[in-house]
Scaffold this motif. Structure first.
Motif, PDB file in Angstrom:
ATOM      1  N   TRP A  58      46.962  36.009  49.908  1.00  0.00           N
ATOM      2  CA  TRP A  58      48.157  35.844  49.082  1.00  0.00           C
ATOM      3  C   TRP A  58      48.605  37.207  48.551  1.00  0.00           C
ATOM      4  O   TRP A  58      47.853  38.181  48.585  1.00  0.00           O
ATOM      5  N   PRO A  59      49.824  37.298  48.043  1.00  0.00           N
ATOM      6  CA  PRO A  59      50.379  38.602  47.648  1.00  0.00           C
ATOM      7  C   PRO A  59      49.629  39.235  46.479  1.00  0.00           C
ATOM      8  O   PRO A  59      48.998  38.559  45.665  1.00  0.00           O
ATOM      9  N   ALA A  60      49.730  40.568  46.404  1.00  0.00           N
ATOM     10  CA  ALA A  60      49.222  41.303  45.248  1.00  0.00           C
ATOM     11  C   ALA A  60      50.004  40.863  44.006  1.00  0.00           C
ATOM     12  O   ALA A  60      51.181  40.512  44.096  1.00  0.00           O
ATOM     13  N   PRO A  61      49.325  40.841  42.844  1.00  0.00           N
ATOM     14  CA  PRO A  61      47.957  41.305  42.589  1.00  0.00           C
ATOM     15  C   PRO A  61      46.913  40.197  42.632  1.00  0.00           C
ATOM     16  O   PRO A  61      45.850  40.348  42.021  1.00  0.00           O
ATOM     17  N   ILE A  62      47.181  39.091  43.332  1.00  0.00           N
ATOM     18  CA  ILE A  62      46.263  37.947  43.282  1.00  0.00           C
ATOM     19  C   ILE A  62      44.862  38.310  43.778  1.00  0.00           C
ATOM     20  O   ILE A  62      43.868  38.016  43.092  1.00  0.00           O
ATOM     21  N   PRO A  63      44.703  38.959  44.948  1.00  0.00           N
ATOM     22  CA  PRO A  63      43.333  39.326  45.353  1.00  0.00           C
ATOM     23  C   PRO A  63      42.640  40.245  44.347  1.00  0.00           C
ATOM     24  O   PRO A  63      41.426  40.130  44.125  1.00  0.00           O
ATOM     25  N   ALA A  64      43.405  41.142  43.714  1.00  0.00           N
ATOM     26  CA  ALA A  64      42.810  42.034  42.711  1.00  0.00           C
ATOM     27  C   ALA A  64      42.387  41.253  41.469  1.00  0.00           C
ATOM     28  O   ALA A  64      41.329  41.527  40.883  1.00  0.00           O
ATOM     29  N   LEU A  65      43.190  40.286  41.059  1.00  0.00           N
ATOM     30  CA  LEU A  65      42.815  39.454  39.916  1.00  0.00           C
ATOM     31  C   LEU A  65      41.526  38.695  40.216  1.00  0.00           C
ATOM     32  O   LEU A  65      40.633  38.593  39.367  1.00  0.00           O
ATOM     33  N   TRP A  66      41.438  38.160  41.427  1.00  0.00           N
ATOM     34  CA  TRP A  66      40.218  37.453  41.837  1.00  0.00           C
ATOM     35  C   TRP A  66      39.009  38.386  41.743  1.00  0.00           C
ATOM     36  O   TRP A  66      37.952  38.006  41.226  1.00  0.00           O
ATOM     37  N   ALA A  67      39.164  39.616  42.226  1.00  0.00           N
ATOM     38  CA  ALA A  67      38.044  40.560  42.244  1.00  0.00           C
ATOM     39  C   ALA A  67      37.601  40.938  40.834  1.00  0.00           C
ATOM     40  O   ALA A  67      36.413  41.203  40.598  1.00  0.00           O
ATOM     41  N   MET A  68      38.531  40.969  39.881  1.00  0.00           N
ATOM     42  CA  MET A  68      38.199  41.362  38.509  1.00  0.00           C
ATOM     43  C   MET A  68      37.653  40.210  37.670  1.00  0.00           C
ATOM     44  O   MET A  68      37.139  40.432  36.573  1.00  0.00           O
ATOM     45  N   THR A  69      37.758  39.000  38.165  1.00  0.00           N
ATOM     46  CA  THR A  69      37.399  37.830  37.369  1.00  0.00           C
ATOM     47  C   THR A  69      35.903  37.553  37.390  1.00  0.00           C
ATOM     48  O   THR A  69      35.280  37.525  38.453  1.00  0.00           O
ATOM     49  N   LYS A  70      35.333  37.358  36.209  1.00  0.00           N
ATOM     50  CA  LYS A  70      33.963  36.861  36.087  1.00  0.00           C
ATOM     51  C   LYS A  70      34.052  35.344  35.938  1.00  0.00           C
ATOM     52  O   LYS A  70      34.369  34.831  34.862  1.00  0.00           O
ATOM     53  N   PHE A  71      33.791  34.642  37.012  1.00  0.00           N
ATOM     54  CA  PHE A  71      34.005  33.202  37.005  1.00  0.00           C
ATOM     55  C   PHE A  71      33.008  32.461  36.120  1.00  0.00           C
ATOM     56  O   PHE A  71      33.205  31.285  35.812  1.00  0.00           O
ATOM     57  N   THR A  72      31.960  33.145  35.682  1.00  0.00           N
ATOM     58  CA  THR A  72      31.065  32.538  34.689  1.00  0.00           C
ATOM     59  C   THR A  72      31.780  32.352  33.355  1.00  0.00           C
ATOM     60  O   THR A  72      31.355  31.549  32.520  1.00  0.00           O
ATOM     61  N   LYS A  73      32.875  33.109  33.142  1.00  0.00           N
ATOM     62  CA  LYS A  73      33.634  33.009  31.899  1.00  0.00           C
ATOM     63  C   LYS A  73      34.960  32.272  32.088  1.00  0.00           C
ATOM     64  O   LYS A  73      35.723  32.128  31.131  1.00  0.00           O
ATOM     65  N   SER A  74      35.240  31.851  33.308  1.00  0.00           N
ATOM     66  CA  SER A  74      36.460  31.079  33.556  1.00  0.00           C
ATOM     67  C   SER A  74      36.268  29.645  33.076  1.00  0.00           C
ATOM     68  O   SER A  74      35.144  29.176  32.884  1.00  0.00           O
ATOM     69  N   HIS A  75      37.381  28.971  32.899  1.00  0.00           N
ATOM     70  CA  HIS A  75      37.337  27.592  32.401  1.00  0.00           C
ATOM     71  C   HIS A  75      38.013  26.670  33.406  1.00  0.00           C
ATOM     72  O   HIS A  75      39.164  26.899  33.785  1.00  0.00           O
ATOM     73  N   LEU A  76      37.281  25.654  33.865  1.00  0.00           N
ATOM     74  CA  LEU A  76      37.863  24.624  34.723  1.00  0.00           C
ATOM     75  C   LEU A  76      38.388  23.525  33.818  1.00  0.00           C
ATOM     76  O   LEU A  76      37.625  22.803  33.182  1.00  0.00           O
ATOM     77  N   TRP A  77      39.692  23.431  33.749  1.00  0.00           N
ATOM     78  CA  TRP A  77      40.359  22.554  32.798  1.00  0.00           C
ATOM     79  C   TRP A  77      40.827  21.289  33.507  1.00  0.00           C
ATOM     80  O   TRP A  77      41.601  21.344  34.457  1.00  0.00           O
ATOM     81  N   PHE A  78      40.335  20.152  33.019  1.00  0.00           N
ATOM     82  CA  PHE A  78      40.791  18.855  33.499  1.00  0.00           C
ATOM     83  C   PHE A  78      42.027  18.482  32.681  1.00  0.00           C
ATOM     84  O   PHE A  78      41.917  18.046  31.536  1.00  0.00           O
ATOM     85  N   THR A  79      43.197  18.679  33.243  1.00  0.00           N
ATOM     86  CA  THR A  79      44.425  18.452  32.483  1.00  0.00           C
ATOM     87  C   THR A  79      44.576  16.966  32.165  1.00  0.00           C
ATOM     88  O   THR A  79      44.303  16.102  32.998  1.00  0.00           O
ATOM     89  N   ARG A  80      45.005  16.683  30.943  1.00  0.00           N
ATOM     90  CA  ARG A  80      45.178  15.305  30.478  1.00  0.00           C
ATOM     91  C   ARG A  80      46.477  15.213  29.681  1.00  0.00           C
ATOM     92  O   ARG A  80      46.958  16.200  29.132  1.00  0.00           O
ATOM     93  N   ASP A  81      47.013  14.000  29.603  1.00  0.00           N
ATOM     94  CA  ASP A  81      48.093  13.746  28.663  1.00  0.00           C
ATOM     95  C   ASP A  81      47.932  12.338  28.112  1.00  0.00           C
ATOM     96  O   ASP A  81      46.972  11.628  28.443  1.00  0.00           O
ATOM     97  N   LEU A  82      48.860  11.950  27.248  1.00  0.00           N
ATOM     98  CA  LEU A  82      48.750  10.657  26.582  1.00  0.00           C
ATOM     99  C   LEU A  82      50.148  10.172  26.234  1.00  0.00           C
ATOM    100  O   LEU A  82      50.881  10.858  25.508  1.00  0.00           O
ATOM    101  N   TYR A  83      50.503   9.015  26.769  1.00  0.00           N
ATOM    102  CA  TYR A  83      51.823   8.467  26.447  1.00  0.00           C
ATOM    103  C   TYR A  83      51.828   8.002  24.989  1.00  0.00           C
ATOM    104  O   TYR A  83      50.910   7.294  24.547  1.00  0.00           O
TER     105      TYR A  83
END
Length: 373
Positions: free
Chosen positions: A251-276
């Protein structure tokens, strides 16, 4: 700064939750001479999300609620949104009037403006004590402390215990889109992004990568994905890292660079939710605000904005009330107005989600911007 008024109630307003909604409302009330206590089960802003896009109404609320803060120095304006596909073909280029800030920066800045002792940490709530009139007169903490109150504000977020206490049968909606969100110091990338929010979409639909400068040399980037096609929930940080690389390596820059700089141990996998919003935000002298009242999808960019709007609208109503009855009446009117508004936002957010899942060639033109206005 408004001149503080003499207290009219014997007990403070107790706000449950020290997030954006709770801190903002506390500031608005304290400015008006209202005694406030914030109870939070564990105040760790760096573990509670990554960053926000705040729309103009939310930024105006920040300036009103925290007038001593120079918000332009701690966040970054977002004046443009460029939406592209995975080969950088431009899909839309839109002007914005918004603001971006890291979550930890926002919460710490807000808390610093409140009087010492306003927030009581490690104070989870286990029970409400009601009087003969049905109103909550005290809150019991997990450690046995009893906090008298004249009103309870449930500002305890997406999985609100206050909402569950009022409406045990109300359940968050499951949404199939999830997000991997990361924040880190990257001054050179932040400078390149400047005041532009950039988002790339997979032409096949159901996958997108967004990034923005949130001030202070920090960058937030996120990977939105259809969990039916990309089931990453059980992956270790290392496996998640390579699963994302397999998708975005070309994918286009800077996406590969962002991936390389990311410590995925500190990333957050967010289960998106909403409520009517088919329930009342106010019940007697308990009021729900922020995500406790109206959790919405991230597509809307109305999470933090909605919380700040709640605070700037509700604070004067509660402060100006002469007695319990007037407070309850004013709060009920506030709740009805906000519920009507968020009914529309929830519906529009779900419409954006459905479009996100479609291939680009099947999406209507002119709807690429992931914001509800």
């Amino acid at each position: 700064m408004r001149k503080a008024k003499a207290p009219k109630f014997k007990a403070p307003i107790v706000i449950i939750g020290g997030g954006v909604a709770g801190l903002a409302l506390a500031s608005g009330l304290i400015q008006r001479g209202v005694e406030v206590k914030i109870l939070d089960r564990g105040w760790l802003p760096w573990q509670m999300g990554m960053g926000f896009i705040v729309l103009r109404t939310g930024l105006d609320a920040l300036h009103e609620l925290f007038p001593r803060v120079r918000w332009g120095d701690v966040g970054a304006p977002v004046l443009r949104a460029k939406i592209m596909d995975s080969s950088s073909e431009l899909l839309s280029d839109t002007t914005l009037d918004a603001y971006a800030i890291g979550r930890g920066t926002l919460l710490n800045t807000m808390l610093d403006q409140l009087p010492p002792g306003t927030l009581i940490d490690h104070a989870g709530v286990s029970e409400f004590l009601r009087g003969a009139d049905g109103r909550v007169r005290a809150v019991i903490c997990d450690d046995g402390r009893v906090i008298p109150c004249s009103m309870v504000i449930g500002a305890d977020g997406l999985r609100s215990a206050t909402r569950e206490f009022l409406y045990p049968d109300v359940q968050l909606e499951d949404v199939r889109v999830r997000e991997v969100v990361s924040i880190f110091d990257a001054p050179h990338v932040a400078e390149i992004l400047g005041t532009t929010f950039i988002k790339h979409y997979d032409p096949d639909g159901g996958f997108g990568v967004g990034m923005l400068n949130v001030g202070g040399g920090q960058v937030v980037w996120f990977v939105q994905h259809d969990a039916d096609r990309y089931d990453w929930a059980g992956l270790s940080p290392g496996m998640l890292r390579w699963a994302i690389w397999e998708k975005v390596s070309r994918w286009p820059a800077p996406i590969p660079a962002l991936w390389a700089m990311t410590k995925f141990t500190k990333s957050h996998l967010w289960f998106t939710r909403d409520l009517y919003p088919d329930f009342d935000y106010v019940q007697n002298n308990i009021v729900l605000i922020g995500d406790a009242a109206h959790p919405v999808l991230s597509f809307t960019s109305h999470g933090a904005t909605g919380a700040l709007e709640d605070a700037v609208l509700l604070a004067p109503l509660l402060a100006d009330a002469k007695d319990d009855e007037e407070r309850a009446s004013s709060a009920a009117a506030f709740g009805m107005v906000r519920r009507d508004m968020f009914e529309r936002i929830v519906v529009e957010g779900r419409e954006i989600l459905e479009r996100f899942l479609l291939p680009l060639h099947k999406q209507p033109k002119g709807v690429m911007l992931p914001l509800v206005k």
